[in-house]
Motif scaffolding. Structure first.
Motif, PDB file in Angstrom:
ATOM      1  N   PRO A  19       0.059  13.004  -8.582  1.00  0.00           N
ATOM      2  CA  PRO A  19       1.125  13.796  -7.958  1.00  0.00           C
ATOM      3  C   PRO A  19       0.718  14.233  -6.544  1.00  0.00           C
ATOM      4  O   PRO A  19      -0.475  14.366  -6.257  1.00  0.00           O
ATOM      5  N   SER A  20       1.681  14.415  -5.711  1.00  0.00           N
ATOM      6  CA  SER A  20       1.495  14.960  -4.353  1.00  0.00           C
ATOM      7  C   SER A  20       0.664  14.103  -3.394  1.00  0.00           C
ATOM      8  O   SER A  20       0.175  14.599  -2.386  1.00  0.00           O
ATOM      9  N   VAL A  21       0.469  12.823  -3.713  1.00  0.00           N
ATOM     10  CA  VAL A  21      -0.292  11.981  -2.789  1.00  0.00           C
ATOM     11  C   VAL A  21       0.590  11.420  -1.679  1.00  0.00           C
ATOM     12  O   VAL A  21       0.094  10.869  -0.703  1.00  0.00           O
ATOM     13  N   GLY A  22       1.915  11.566  -1.836  1.00  0.00           N
ATOM     14  CA  GLY A  22       2.815  11.125  -0.772  1.00  0.00           C
ATOM     15  C   GLY A  22       3.662   9.909  -1.134  1.00  0.00           C
ATOM     16  O   GLY A  22       4.172   9.222  -0.244  1.00  0.00           O
ATOM     17  N   LYS A  23       3.855   9.645  -2.404  1.00  0.00           N
ATOM     18  CA  LYS A  23       4.653   8.484  -2.820  1.00  0.00           C
ATOM     19  C   LYS A  23       6.095   8.612  -2.328  1.00  0.00           C
ATOM     20  O   LYS A  23       6.649   7.706  -1.728  1.00  0.00           O
ATOM     21  N   SER A  24       6.693   9.775  -2.605  1.00  0.00           N
ATOM     22  CA  SER A  24       8.091   9.960  -2.202  1.00  0.00           C
ATOM     23  C   SER A  24       8.230   9.994  -0.690  1.00  0.00           C
ATOM     24  O   SER A  24       9.216   9.506  -0.135  1.00  0.00           O
ATOM     25  N   THR A  25       7.236  10.553  -0.031  1.00  0.00           N
ATOM     26  CA  THR A  25       7.294  10.598   1.431  1.00  0.00           C
ATOM     27  C   THR A  25       7.299   9.183   1.992  1.00  0.00           C
ATOM     28  O   THR A  25       8.058   8.865   2.908  1.00  0.00           O
ATOM     29  N   ALA A  63       7.751  17.676  -1.868  1.00  0.00           N
ATOM     30  CA  ALA A  63       7.206  19.034  -1.822  1.00  0.00           C
ATOM     31  C   ALA A  63       5.735  19.001  -2.187  1.00  0.00           C
ATOM     32  O   ALA A  63       5.238  18.007  -2.706  1.00  0.00           O
ATOM     33  N   PHE A 107       4.507  16.976  -9.609  1.00  0.00           N
ATOM     34  CA  PHE A 107       5.694  16.544 -10.346  1.00  0.00           C
ATOM     35  C   PHE A 107       6.994  16.954  -9.661  1.00  0.00           C
ATOM     36  O   PHE A 107       7.931  17.424 -10.288  1.00  0.00           O
ATOM     37  N   THR A 108       6.999  16.797  -8.365  1.00  0.00           N
ATOM     38  CA  THR A 108       8.238  16.991  -7.619  1.00  0.00           C
ATOM     39  C   THR A 108       9.236  15.917  -8.049  1.00  0.00           C
ATOM     40  O   THR A 108      10.413  16.179  -8.256  1.00  0.00           O
ATOM     41  N   THR A 109       8.715  14.705  -8.181  1.00  0.00           N
ATOM     42  CA  THR A 109       9.571  13.603  -8.605  1.00  0.00           C
ATOM     43  C   THR A 109       9.586  13.558 -10.129  1.00  0.00           C
ATOM     44  O   THR A 109       8.545  13.438 -10.764  1.00  0.00           O
ATOM     45  N   ASN A 114      -3.599   7.310   2.109  1.00  0.00           N
ATOM     46  CA  ASN A 114      -2.581   8.098   2.815  1.00  0.00           C
ATOM     47  C   ASN A 114      -3.189   9.391   3.385  1.00  0.00           C
ATOM     48  O   ASN A 114      -4.303   9.770   3.067  1.00  0.00           O
ATOM     49  N   LYS A 115      -2.393  10.034   4.214  1.00  0.00           N
ATOM     50  CA  LYS A 115      -2.740  11.310   4.867  1.00  0.00           C
ATOM     51  C   LYS A 115      -3.922  11.150   5.838  1.00  0.00           C
ATOM     52  O   LYS A 115      -4.753  12.050   5.977  1.00  0.00           O
ATOM     53  N   ASP A 148      -3.892  11.306   8.853  1.00  0.00           N
ATOM     54  CA  ASP A 148      -3.772  12.235   9.995  1.00  0.00           C
ATOM     55  C   ASP A 148      -4.580  13.504   9.781  1.00  0.00           C
ATOM     56  O   ASP A 148      -4.793  14.276  10.710  1.00  0.00           O
ATOM     57  N   THR A 185       2.029   8.888   6.466  1.00  0.00           N
ATOM     58  CA  THR A 185       3.490   8.830   6.391  1.00  0.00           C
ATOM     59  C   THR A 185       4.099   9.836   7.355  1.00  0.00           C
ATOM     60  O   THR A 185       5.285   9.773   7.653  1.00  0.00           O
ATOM     61  N   ILE A 186       3.260  10.770   7.839  1.00  0.00           N
ATOM     62  CA  ILE A 186       3.756  11.768   8.787  1.00  0.00           C
ATOM     63  C   ILE A 186       3.826  11.170  10.203  1.00  0.00           C
ATOM     64  O   ILE A 186       4.863  11.212  10.862  1.00  0.00           O
TER      65      ILE A 186
HETATM   66  N1  LIG Z   1      -0.592  15.513   6.220  1.00  0.00           N
HETATM   67  C1  LIG Z   1       0.110  14.673   5.477  1.00  0.00           C
HETATM   68  N2  LIG Z   1       0.836  15.140   4.475  1.00  0.00           N
HETATM   69  C2  LIG Z   1       1.558  14.266   3.739  1.00  0.00           C
HETATM   70  C3  LIG Z   1       1.550  12.884   4.012  1.00  0.00           C
HETATM   71  N3  LIG Z   1       2.335  12.279   3.119  1.00  0.00           N
HETATM   72  C4  LIG Z   1       2.827  13.249   2.325  1.00  0.00           C
HETATM   73  N4  LIG Z   1       2.364  14.447   2.686  1.00  0.00           N
HETATM   74  C5  LIG Z   1       2.668  15.727   2.053  1.00  0.00           C
HETATM   75  O1  LIG Z   1       2.201  15.716   0.703  1.00  0.00           O
HETATM   76  C6  LIG Z   1       3.064  16.514  -0.128  1.00  0.00           C
HETATM   77  C7  LIG Z   1       3.487  15.721  -1.329  1.00  0.00           C
HETATM   78  O2  LIG Z   1       4.308  14.650  -0.927  1.00  0.00           O
HETATM   79  P1  LIG Z   1       5.280  13.909  -1.897  1.00  0.00           P
HETATM   80  O3  LIG Z   1       5.791  12.701  -1.164  1.00  0.00           O
HETATM   81  O4  LIG Z   1       6.255  14.821  -2.496  1.00  0.00           O
HETATM   82  O5  LIG Z   1       4.228  13.451  -2.998  1.00  0.00           O
HETATM   83  P2  LIG Z   1       4.501  12.590  -4.325  1.00  0.00           P
HETATM   84  O6  LIG Z   1       3.350  11.650  -4.448  1.00  0.00           O
HETATM   85  O7  LIG Z   1       5.819  11.991  -4.303  1.00  0.00           O
HETATM   86  O8  LIG Z   1       4.340  13.705  -5.415  1.00  0.00           O
HETATM   87  P3  LIG Z   1       5.006  13.822  -6.899  1.00  0.00           P
HETATM   88  O9  LIG Z   1       6.452  13.476  -6.759  1.00  0.00           O
HETATM   89  O10 LIG Z   1       4.815  15.227  -7.290  1.00  0.00           O
HETATM   90  O11 LIG Z   1       4.271  12.874  -7.762  1.00  0.00           O
HETATM   91  C8  LIG Z   1       4.226  16.938   0.742  1.00  0.00           C
HETATM   92  O12 LIG Z   1       4.006  18.274   1.148  1.00  0.00           O
HETATM   93  C9  LIG Z   1       4.148  15.979   1.918  1.00  0.00           C
HETATM   94  O13 LIG Z   1       4.659  16.560   3.106  1.00  0.00           O
HETATM   95  C10 LIG Z   1       0.748  12.420   5.111  1.00  0.00           C
HETATM   96  O14 LIG Z   1       0.645  11.247   5.434  1.00  0.00           O
HETATM   97  N5  LIG Z   1       0.045  13.366   5.802  1.00  0.00           N
END
Ligand SMILES: Nc1nc2c(ncn2[C@@H]2O[C@H](COP(=O)(O)OP(=O)(O)OP(=O)(O)O)[C@@H](O)[C@H]2O)c(=O)[nH]1
Ligand SMILES: [Mg+2]
Length: 426
Positions: free
Chosen positions: A167-173, A186, A190-192, A282-283, A285, A311-312
């Motif tokens: 979770p939160s690794v940036g898949k949805s982003t 977010a 488990f945002t998604t 990812n991330k 930056d 992804t930012i």
């Molecule tokens: N600094 C930075 N933050 C990022 C990047 N990609 C995503 N984030 C942040 O990481 C957080 C989680 O991003 P999501 O895309 O919701 O992550 P997810 O993997 O879809 O998470 P779940 O849906 O919970 O499984 C958010 O606050 C994003 O803004 C990136 O490349 N750099």
């Protein structure tokens, strides 16, 4: 609302009844039989519509019934056959018989169709029973009842690429930056909650479907977290894109993350290990991400390509998309499906059933059952003497009388068939 499983009842239309009628001609006092056949009942058909990606239509509607055939008409006119009831389903829909667990159909291609239950045949009109011995039959057949069954409808999304990771690794982003999909993003886990699909168009005019799946955690294959019920959507993706938070924002070791997720995929289905996989770091930056990436590369001995991105800032994203498209170009479109069903609708051969079986009820009555005998019974119009006589002849031909005698039936004993009772008469 995303729905990927539903229990549904389907019933095909009954056949129309055959008619008992006679010709009326001038100067012919007793015309011959002229009752037409009933029309066939409608099938229930599932048909793939590419535009759908959820089983939404099954949410409120769990009963699907096709129309019955029209009854036969006078002057030997055939009743109209009923139109099939066509239900649109998304590609990747699997239909399973709830009682036998058999896969009835596996629908993957646009406009592919499968008959889920067959409509009943129309009953024959009295004309059809005319013979030298019986020139003016006074009976007709009822229509055959349409098939019915309880089914489970399951959706395995068909995407070229599946995004997996914690979770939160940036898949949805990532999905939101490369497609027009607008998933919720977010910084909590488990945002998604359900898979999101998007279409990626690369700058060199290639295109593929990407699925963003809910995050996985350790134990996902045992049902921990949310991921498990969605892992089956990975089964059909041609490429797995494994996203890792290289900035280790939550303090986990990126390499451990990599191992954990792969272990979950493997525990879920060993086959997923042979699916081509790309690693996305990812991330990038964020401070510390570069160092972590170096360490990660040192530990990694698998021969997997790593794509550092943010992804930012969008850095690395374009190259990643090219790499995915290149990989997809090397994998035939149907490689994943062929393993499973060879793209075809599968109709398993239905078990050969005995035409009838005899059992004893607790009160001593003899009970007849079985598909064939019940069908004959339902197609008989007992209001007509000749039809009832024909029915008892049919039972004799089937060997029912003899079988009953072998079981010890005596004159006056009760025989049961479906909801009806009659007496055995020697
Ligand atoms: N600094 C930075 N933050 C990022 C990047 N990609 C995503 N984030 C942040 O990481 C957080 C989680 O991003 P999501 O895309 O919701 O992550 P997810 O993997 O879809 O998470 P779940 O849906 O919970 O499984 C958010 O606050 C994003 O803004 C990136 O490349 N750099
Ligand atoms: Mg998400």
């Amino acid at each position: 609302m995303f729905i990927d499983q539903a229990s549904v009842y389907v019933k095909a239309g009954d056949g129309g009844n055959g008619l008992v009628a006679y010709r009326r001609e001038k100067y012919v006092p007793k015309g011959g039989p002229a009752g037409g056949d009933g029309g066939d009942g409608g099938n229930v058909v599932f048909k793939v519509d590419e535009g759908l990606n959820t089983l939404m239509d099954f949410r409120y509607n769990r009963h699907f019934k096709a129309k019955r055939g029209e009854n036969g008409m006078s002057q030997n006119q055939h009743g109209k056959n009923a139109e099939p009831l066509v239900v649109a389903v998304p590609p990747g829909t699997k239909v399973i018989d709830e009682d036998t667990d058999q896969v009835i159909a596996d629908l993957t291609q646009h406009e592919q169709e499968a008959v889920i239950v067959k409509g009943g045949r129309g009953g024959r009109g009295n004309s059809r029973f005319q013979s030298p011995r019986n020139p003016a039959p006074a009976f007709a057949e009822n229509g055959e009842p349409g098939q019915e069954r309880n089914i489970v409808v399951e959706l395995n999304l068909i995407a070229d690429v599946g995004l997996v990771g914690f979770p939160s690794v940036g898949k949805s982003t990532l999905l939101s930056t490369v497609t027009s999909a607008k998933p919720k993003i977010a910084d909590y886990h488990f945002t998604t909650l359900v898979p999101n699909l998007g279409v990626v168009d690369t700058q060199d005019q290639r295109s593929f479907v990407m699925a963003d799946l809910p995050g996985l955690i350790e134990g996902a294959h045992q049902g921990i977290g949310l991921g498990y019920q969605f892992l089956r959507h990975v089964e059909r993706t041609r490429v797995i894109v494994h996203i890792i938070d290289m900035a280790a924002i939550e303090g986990r070791d990126p390499y451990e993350d990599y191992l954990t997720i792969n272990k979950e995929l493997k525990e879920y289905d060993q086959k997923l290990m042979s699916r081509p996989q790309l690693i996305v770091a990812n991330k990038m930056d964020m401070p510390g991400a570069d160092d972590n990436l170096k360490k990660f590369k040192n530990k990694l001995d698998d021969n997997v390509d790593i794509y550092p991105i943010s992804t930012i800032t969008k850095e690395g994203v374009r190259d990643l998309l090219f790499a995915i498209a290149n990989l997809l170009d090397q994998i035939p479109k149907d490689v994943v499906d062929i393993e499973e069903t060879e793209h075809k609708v599968v109709y398993r051969h239905e078990k050969e059933e005995a035409p009838f079986t005899i059992s004893r009820d607790t009160d001593g009555a003899f009970k007849l059952s079985g598909h064939e005998i019940e069908r004959l019974f339902q197609m008989t119009d007992f209001a007509r003497e000749e039809a009832a006589q024909r029915f008892s002849r049919q039972l004799r031909t089937m060997g029912v009388d003899k079988a009953l005698r072998d079981k010890g039936v005596k004159d006056g004993d009760t025989i049961r068939l479906m909801d009806y009772e009659f007496e055995f008469i020697e």
